[in-house]
Design a protein around this motif. Structure first.
Motif, short mmCIF file in Angstrom:
data_model
loop_
_atom_site.label_atom_id
_atom_site.label_comp_id
_atom_site.label_asym_id
_atom_site.label_seq_id
_atom_site.Cartn_x
_atom_site.Cartn_y
_atom_site.Cartn_z
N GLU A 182 15.97 7.05 28.55
CA GLU A 182 14.67 6.39 28.31
C GLU A 182 14.44 6.04 26.85
OE1 GLU A 182 12.00 5.31 30.15
OE2 GLU A 182 13.49 5.38 31.72
N THR A 183 15.42 6.21 25.98
CA THR A 183 15.20 5.91 24.56
C THR A 183 15.21 4.40 24.32
OG1 THR A 183 17.57 6.23 24.15
CG2 THR A 183 16.11 8.11 23.72
N SER A 184 14.72 4.01 23.15
CA SER A 184 14.37 2.60 22.92
C SER A 184 15.01 2.01 21.67
CB SER A 184 12.85 2.48 22.81
OG SER A 184 12.22 3.13 23.88
N VAL A 185 16.28 2.33 21.45
CA VAL A 185 17.01 1.77 20.32
C VAL A 185 18.07 0.81 20.85
CG1 VAL A 185 18.59 2.30 18.41
CG2 VAL A 185 16.56 3.72 18.81
N TYR A 186 18.17 -0.34 20.20
CA TYR A 186 19.03 -1.42 20.70
C TYR A 186 19.96 -1.94 19.62
CZ TYR A 186 15.61 -1.04 24.36
OH TYR A 186 14.81 -0.52 25.35
N ASN A 187 21.14 -2.32 20.07
CA ASN A 187 22.17 -2.80 19.15
C ASN A 187 21.93 -4.28 18.83
OD1 ASN A 187 24.45 -3.26 17.69
ND2 ASN A 187 25.91 -2.78 19.32
N PRO A 211 21.50 4.49 23.87
CA PRO A 211 20.80 5.75 24.14
C PRO A 211 21.20 6.84 23.14
CG PRO A 211 21.79 4.87 26.13
CD PRO A 211 22.34 4.07 24.98
N TYR A 212 20.26 7.70 22.78
CA TYR A 212 20.55 8.80 21.86
C TYR A 212 19.84 10.05 22.34
CZ TYR A 212 15.84 7.89 20.04
OH TYR A 212 14.48 7.74 19.93
N SER A 213 20.14 11.16 21.71
CA SER A 213 19.52 12.42 22.13
C SER A 213 18.14 12.59 21.51
CB SER A 213 20.38 13.62 21.70
OG SER A 213 21.50 13.69 22.53
N PRO A 214 17.12 12.73 22.35
CA PRO A 214 15.76 12.96 21.82
C PRO A 214 15.67 14.30 21.08
CG PRO A 214 15.70 12.27 24.12
CD PRO A 214 17.13 12.57 23.80
N SER A 227 10.75 9.32 25.52
CA SER A 227 11.90 9.96 24.87
C SER A 227 12.04 9.72 23.37
CB SER A 227 13.19 9.50 25.55
OG SER A 227 13.17 9.85 26.91
N ASP A 228 11.27 8.81 22.80
CA ASP A 228 11.47 8.48 21.39
C ASP A 228 10.52 9.26 20.49
OD1 ASP A 228 13.39 6.09 21.42
OD2 ASP A 228 11.88 5.56 22.93
N THR A 229 11.07 9.72 19.36
CA THR A 229 10.22 10.19 18.28
C THR A 229 10.12 9.05 17.28
OG1 THR A 229 10.78 12.50 18.57
CG2 THR A 229 10.04 11.85 16.38
N TRP A 230 8.90 8.66 16.98
CA TRP A 230 8.71 7.58 16.01
C TRP A 230 7.50 7.87 15.16
CZ3 TRP A 230 4.05 5.06 16.13
CH2 TRP A 230 3.35 5.01 17.35
N VAL A 231 7.53 7.29 13.97
CA VAL A 231 6.39 7.39 13.07
C VAL A 231 6.22 6.01 12.42
CG1 VAL A 231 7.86 8.33 11.22
CG2 VAL A 231 5.40 8.71 11.14
N ALA A 232 4.99 5.52 12.39
CA ALA A 232 4.74 4.20 11.82
C ALA A 232 5.22 4.19 10.37
CB ALA A 232 3.26 3.86 11.89
N GLY A 259 2.14 8.74 15.31
CA GLY A 259 3.30 8.49 16.13
C GLY A 259 3.45 9.48 17.25
N PHE A 260 4.65 9.54 17.77
CA PHE A 260 4.95 10.26 19.00
C PHE A 260 6.15 11.17 18.83
CE2 PHE A 260 3.81 9.08 23.49
CZ PHE A 260 2.59 8.51 23.22
N VAL A 261 6.16 12.25 19.60
CA VAL A 261 7.39 13.01 19.84
C VAL A 261 7.65 12.92 21.33
CG1 VAL A 261 8.46 15.30 19.84
CG2 VAL A 261 7.01 14.61 17.93
N GLY A 262 8.69 12.20 21.71
CA GLY A 262 9.04 12.04 23.12
C GLY A 262 10.12 13.03 23.48
N LEU A 263 9.91 13.77 24.56
CA LEU A 263 10.82 14.88 24.89
C LEU A 263 11.58 14.68 26.20
CD1 LEU A 263 8.47 17.80 23.76
CD2 LEU A 263 10.45 16.91 22.54
N ALA A 264 11.55 13.48 26.75
CA ALA A 264 12.29 13.23 27.99
C ALA A 264 13.75 12.88 27.68
CB ALA A 264 11.59 12.16 28.82
N PHE A 265 14.41 12.16 28.54
CA PHE A 265 15.88 12.06 28.53
C PHE A 265 16.42 10.84 27.76
CE2 PHE A 265 14.91 15.11 31.66
CZ PHE A 265 15.94 16.01 31.54
#
Ligand SMILES: *[C@@H]1O[C@H](CO)[C@@H](O)[C@H](O)[C@H]1NC(C)=O
Ligand SMILES: *[C@@H]1O[C@H](CO)[C@@H](O)[C@H](O)[C@H]1NC(C)=O
Ligand SMILES: *[C@@H]1O[C@H](CO)[C@@H](O)[C@H](O)[C@H]1NC(C)=O
Ligand SMILES: *[C@@H]1O[C@H](CO)[C@@H](O)[C@H](O)[C@H]1NC(C)=O
Ligand SMILES: *[C@@H]1O[C@H](CO)[C@@H](O)[C@H](O)[C@H]1NC(C)=O
Ligand SMILES: *[C@@H]1O[C@H](CO)[C@@H](O)[C@H](O)[C@H]1NC(C)=O
Length: 458
Positions: A221-226, A240-243, A118-123, A212-218
């Motif tokens: 499943e995102t990977s950002v933490y407080n 969680p956030y919107s992909p 689900s995550d879009t990320w770029v190094a 990097g990746f473009v994640g298109l799931a829900f």
């Protein structure tokens, strides 16, 4: 519906004797009825896949983790321990991943398109590279396609303060670092203020093309933490956030490369499309179905449509797999994910065994690699997937893949349909590119639906 279909077919055929060979307790979802013959309009615009790179040995992020491989990721906790007996089937040198050109904050990257995370990320430029054991190595070892995203140069980048990105992929690749917002453009479509990971720490086995990746799931499943400390990521502090494209519906058509290309040619410009607002512009036949996405119990990690169930992946109910001899095996399954980031079909062990036995000469489970190995010129038995009452056939050319070479340089082939583990309650299975080459898959995360359309033979 699947069980009824199976049972009524059995009684109609007077083959009740086979019933003992089925696990009759298993039934697939009673989710809303599929909409048959859903011919979608042609997409408003499409983006070609531009490169097909030799694949990292990584399978998709969450899937393998869910199945218990890196037992120590936060996401494996979400679904419990998972099934540790799953075999590793990825890693064929000639596997491929689909990449497309993406612009982030005015900078150009080639990113992997993945419906299984689900995550879009770029190094991020200046990232520190590690090996999979966590030892620092030179940045070249991460083999990204660029030096990384320079947040300082982007006029539109905004840092998300006091949070961090932390993801571990199925094969042990991991990344962490800051999070921000920026304009992400794919083809003509720009999404302003999209949340993205900009990792500064990367244990990555790159291909020299992707950054990097473009994640298109829900969102779940995102990977950002407080937390400012990424090592403190946990289910409790997940944000969680919107992909990307979560509010759009998008369509994928992945072309199969020729066997020759798979072996020899890392670049093939004609690889299909990522499309928006309709169906990808490839010839299709008049066979389509729209089915609900199967949810999961958020606490137990098993398929559920009840109260409190959530969407994690593009999971569908498979009514049946049909192939010579398939009537002797129970093939229905409600925990099968459409995953563009996985090359192979990873199916219940019984199904994979029964199908692989039908190749001539027979495909054999290699004890060292845990994959079905086959003669590259073997005769391929027919194989179809029944979803929502419609039968989608898989081309024989998708069922034999170059996997590796032996010491003498001869190509070793594996089959496209591999053992995804035993068919237990929390066993997750995958229809990967082997299946997706044969359909246009249109994902509608907001409506909670997937439309599959059979492609014309190509
Ligand atoms: C999925 O299949 C399992 C195993 O047979 C069954 O227990 C469960 O009820 C099914 N879930 C749904 C939502 O149909
Ligand atoms: C997971 O991490 C814990 C401590 O964080 C460790 O004790 C355990 O051995 C790890 N398990 C695996 C499979 O690496
Ligand atoms: C994708 O980006 C590469 C590198 O910048 C460029 O050569 C290629 O033409 C682009 N492809 C498309 C379809 O835009
Ligand atoms: C981030 O954390 C720092 C220190 O804990 C705090 O002073 C600051 O207000 C936080 N910023 C935001 C936007 O929460
Ligand atoms: C993050 O956690 C802090 C408490 O540590 C809380 O005040 C803040 O609202 C949380 N931020 C978000 C975005 O949930
Ligand atoms: C990600 O979080 C886990 C804890 O959930 C931690 O063990 C791991 O070290 C973190 N990874 C990185 C790269 O910080």
């Amino acid at each position: 519906m699947g069980l009824l279909t199976v049972l009524s077919a059995l009684s109609l055929l007077g083959e009740a004797a086979y019933a003992a060979e089925f696990n009759i307790g298993r039934h697939i979802s009673v989710a809303p009825y599929p909409k048959e013959d859903t011919m979608l309009p042609l997409a408003e615009f499409s983006v070609p896949f531009t490169a097909k790179a030799p694949r990292r040995s990584s399978k998709t992020s969450a899937l393998a983790a869910l199945r218990g491989k890196p037992a120590n990721t936060t996401r494996s906790k979400a679904f419990g321990a998972g099934d540790a007996s799953t075999v590793a089937v990825d890693g064929g040198n000639f596997d491929n991943e689909y990449l497309t050109n993406v612009t982030i904050g005015g900078q150009h990257f080639s990113l992997i398109i993945d419906t299984g995370s689900s995550d879009t990320w770029v190094a991020q430029k200046g990232f520190n590279c590690f090996d999979l054991d966590g030892n620092p190595v030179s940045p070249d070892n991460c083999a990204f396609g660029t030096d990384g995203f320079d947040t300082a140069v982007s006029k539109t980048f905004r840092l998300f303060p006091n949070v961090s990105f932390n993801i571990t992929y199925g094969d042990g690749e991991f990344l962490s670092g800051p999070v921000g917002f920026d304009t992400v453009t794919i083809g003509g479509l720009s999404i302003a203020h999209q949340e993205i990971g900009v990792p500064t720490l990367a244990a990555w086995r790159g291909d020299g093309i992707n950054t990097g990746f473009v994640g298109l799931a829900f969102p779940v499943e995102t990977s950002v933490y407080n937390t400012t400390d990424p090592t403190k990521a946990s289910n409790e502090n997940q944000l969680p956030y919107s992909p990307l494209f979560f509010s759009a519906f998008f369509s994928l058509a992945f072309d199969r490369a020729s066997f020759h290309q798979e072996v020899n040619d890392p670049f093939d410009p004609n690889l299909g499309f990522l499309s928006f607002g309709g169906i990808a512009p490839v010839p299709v036949v008049n066979r389509a179905v729209t089915v609900p996405i199967q949810g999961y119990s958020a606490t137990k990690g098993i398929p559920s449509n009840g109260p409190g169930s959530e969407f994690f992946f593009y999971t569908v109910d498979v009514e049946a797999y049909t192939f010579p001899g398939s009537n002797r095996v129970f093939t229905a399954n409600n925990n099968t994910v459409l995953d563009s980031g996985t090359t192979l079909n990873l199916l219940p062990a019984d199904v994979a065994a029964a199908y692989n036995a039908q190749f001539y000469p027979e495909a054999v489970l290699d004890p060292d690699f845990g994959v079905y190995i086959v003669d590259c010129n073997a005769r391929v038995p027919d194989f179809s997937v029944v979803i929502g009452g419609k039968t989608f056939s898989i081309d024989a050319r998708d069922q034999i893949l170059p996997a590796s070479t032996d010491d003498e340089g001869n190509i070793i082939c594996m089959t496209g349909t591999q053992d995804g583990g035993p068919d237990v309650a929390d066993g997750i299975f995958v229809l990967g590119d082997v299946f997706l080459h044969n359909v246009v898959a249109t994902f509608n995360p907001v409506a909670g639906e997937v439309t599959l359309t059979q492609r014309a033979k190509y």
